[in-house]
Design a protein around this motif. Structure first.
Motif, PDB file in Angstrom:
ATOM      1  N   ASP A  66       7.103  -3.875   4.807  1.00  0.00           N
ATOM      2  CA  ASP A  66       7.740  -4.642   3.746  1.00  0.00           C
ATOM      3  C   ASP A  66       9.072  -3.971   3.433  1.00  0.00           C
ATOM      4  O   ASP A  66       9.119  -2.968   2.706  1.00  0.00           O
ATOM      5  CB  ASP A  66       6.848  -4.680   2.497  1.00  0.00           C
ATOM      6  CG  ASP A  66       7.388  -5.587   1.399  1.00  0.00           C
ATOM      7  OD1 ASP A  66       8.621  -5.595   1.199  1.00  0.00           O
ATOM      8  OD2 ASP A  66       6.586  -6.268   0.744  1.00  0.00           O
ATOM      9  N   GLU A 100       6.820 -13.430   1.429  1.00  0.00           N
ATOM     10  CA  GLU A 100       6.288 -13.049   0.122  1.00  0.00           C
ATOM     11  C   GLU A 100       7.384 -13.225  -0.920  1.00  0.00           C
ATOM     12  O   GLU A 100       8.464 -12.654  -0.805  1.00  0.00           O
ATOM     13  CB  GLU A 100       5.807 -11.594   0.131  1.00  0.00           C
ATOM     14  CG  GLU A 100       5.150 -11.184  -1.177  1.00  0.00           C
ATOM     15  CD  GLU A 100       4.596  -9.775  -1.142  1.00  0.00           C
ATOM     16  OE1 GLU A 100       3.524  -9.562  -1.734  1.00  0.00           O
ATOM     17  OE2 GLU A 100       5.227  -8.896  -0.527  1.00  0.00           O
ATOM     18  N   GLU A 136       0.841  -0.720   3.506  1.00  0.00           N
ATOM     19  CA  GLU A 136       2.078  -1.400   3.117  1.00  0.00           C
ATOM     20  C   GLU A 136       3.149  -0.378   2.745  1.00  0.00           C
ATOM     21  O   GLU A 136       2.896   0.563   1.990  1.00  0.00           O
ATOM     22  CB  GLU A 136       1.843  -2.355   1.941  1.00  0.00           C
ATOM     23  CG  GLU A 136       3.129  -3.045   1.531  1.00  0.00           C
ATOM     24  CD  GLU A 136       2.908  -4.364   0.816  1.00  0.00           C
ATOM     25  OE1 GLU A 136       3.910  -5.062   0.558  1.00  0.00           O
ATOM     26  OE2 GLU A 136       1.756  -4.697   0.521  1.00  0.00           O
ATOM     27  N   HIS A 190       6.005  -8.342   5.944  1.00  0.00           N
ATOM     28  CA  HIS A 190       6.339  -9.160   4.785  1.00  0.00           C
ATOM     29  C   HIS A 190       7.812  -9.540   4.869  1.00  0.00           C
ATOM     30  O   HIS A 190       8.687  -8.655   4.843  1.00  0.00           O
ATOM     31  CB  HIS A 190       6.075  -8.412   3.484  1.00  0.00           C
ATOM     32  CG  HIS A 190       4.653  -8.483   3.039  1.00  0.00           C
ATOM     33  ND1 HIS A 190       4.151  -7.727   1.998  1.00  0.00           N
ATOM     34  CD2 HIS A 190       3.616  -9.233   3.487  1.00  0.00           C
ATOM     35  CE1 HIS A 190       2.868  -8.009   1.836  1.00  0.00           C
ATOM     36  NE2 HIS A 190       2.531  -8.924   2.733  1.00  0.00           N
TER      37      HIS A 190
END
Length: 283
Positions: free
Chosen positions: A168, A256, A142, A213
């Motif tokens: 993300d 998210e 991530e 994300h």
């Protein structure tokens, strides 16, 4: 565009959250690999497959399993063997639940590739992903704590198809200010934007992105930051989506939302936002 939601957003029961996913008409759910009501890691393979069958019976897929969220540092010697073994168990859990895909924060990788800490990251990740290669699992790193160039360098140093990226963009604007505050160091907004710009970060990492994300944030010159509802921040989602489409990304956009008074309400709006973004890009 394939959209997933985290069914436990805002503290929801996972099965209730799956019903919301069905109501919204999204394609998937993004669920935890361990802990919580499902506690998948500690289920038997047969039990996990029963849970997956239930999810599929609702017309949903598991986009990716959520692994470590900051509780593991593969750059530290203490507990390293146990964390490598844990990573292999999460590989096995993901094979049963999500086509082998799981994502995690693995600590903050150093920029100096000659440092002993970098070598620990490289060697630990190599052992986890070689196991993943053998059983059909992929670990997606991530983005956030380190510049995207560092993530790319680690992936290319290891050279395994079982090591990829969970992109993300919001984290890239949150982490520089957070780390400056945590370490008590001066915050340089312009330097942070130059090294952590989400659009440039995606251009750097797009060959390795397997999961996304859908999250947004703002980073301010005074060193403060906030996660904000999708489409209202600084990550430039229209441009990010253009790059994803340009490069043929076909994976999930997992919404998210980790804060907010009505987190699941923000998720509902985010689904609408992504669909409109996709519609406009096809026009």
């Amino acid at each position: 565009m394939k959209i997933a939601i985290i069914p436990t957003t805002g503290g929801a029961d996972p099965y209730k959250g799956m019903e919301i996913a069905c109501e919204l008409g999204v394609e998937g759910v993004h669920i935890g690999a361990y802990g919580g009501p499902l506690d998948l890691e500690n289920k038997t393979s047969a039990e996990r497959k029963q849970i997956l069958a239930h999810i599929r019976s609702m017309g949903l897929e598991v986009s990716c399993l959520i692994g470590w969220g900051g509780n593991v540092d593969l750059g530290e010697e203490e507990g390293l063997a146990e964390n490598i073994a844990w990573g292999k168990r999460l590989n096995e859990t993901a094979v049963d639940m999500s086509g082998g895909l799981w994502m995690a924060h693995v600590g903050i990788m150093p920029e100096d590739a000659s440092s002993p800490k970098y070598a620990r990251f490289r060697d630990a990740l190599t052992e986890i992903v070689r196991h993943g290669e053998r059983i059909g699992a992929t670990l997606a790193l991530e983005t956030g704590p380190e510049p995207p160039t560092v993530v790319k360098g680690m992936i290319e140093a290891i050279g395994s198809p079982a090591l990829r990226v969970n992109f993300d963009p919001a984290n890239l604007l949150i982490w520089p200010a957070y780390l400056a505050q945590t370490h008590g160091t001066p915050f340089d907004y312009d330097a942070a934007m130059a090294r952590f710009n989400p659009v440039e970060g995606l251009k750097t990492l797009i060959p390795y992105v397997v999961h996304v994300h859908a999250k947004d944030s703002v980073m301010r010159r005074d060193g403060t930051w906030d996660e904000v509802p999708l489409g209202t921040g600084m990550t430039n989602w229209p441009e990010l989506h253009r790059i994803f489409r340009q490069h043929g990304y076909t994976g999930f956009y997992a919404i998210e939302r980790e804060c907010g008074e009505d987190a699941m309400g923000d998720v509902r709006k985010a689904v609408q936002y992504l669909r409109e973004l996709d519609r406009q890009s096809e026009g």
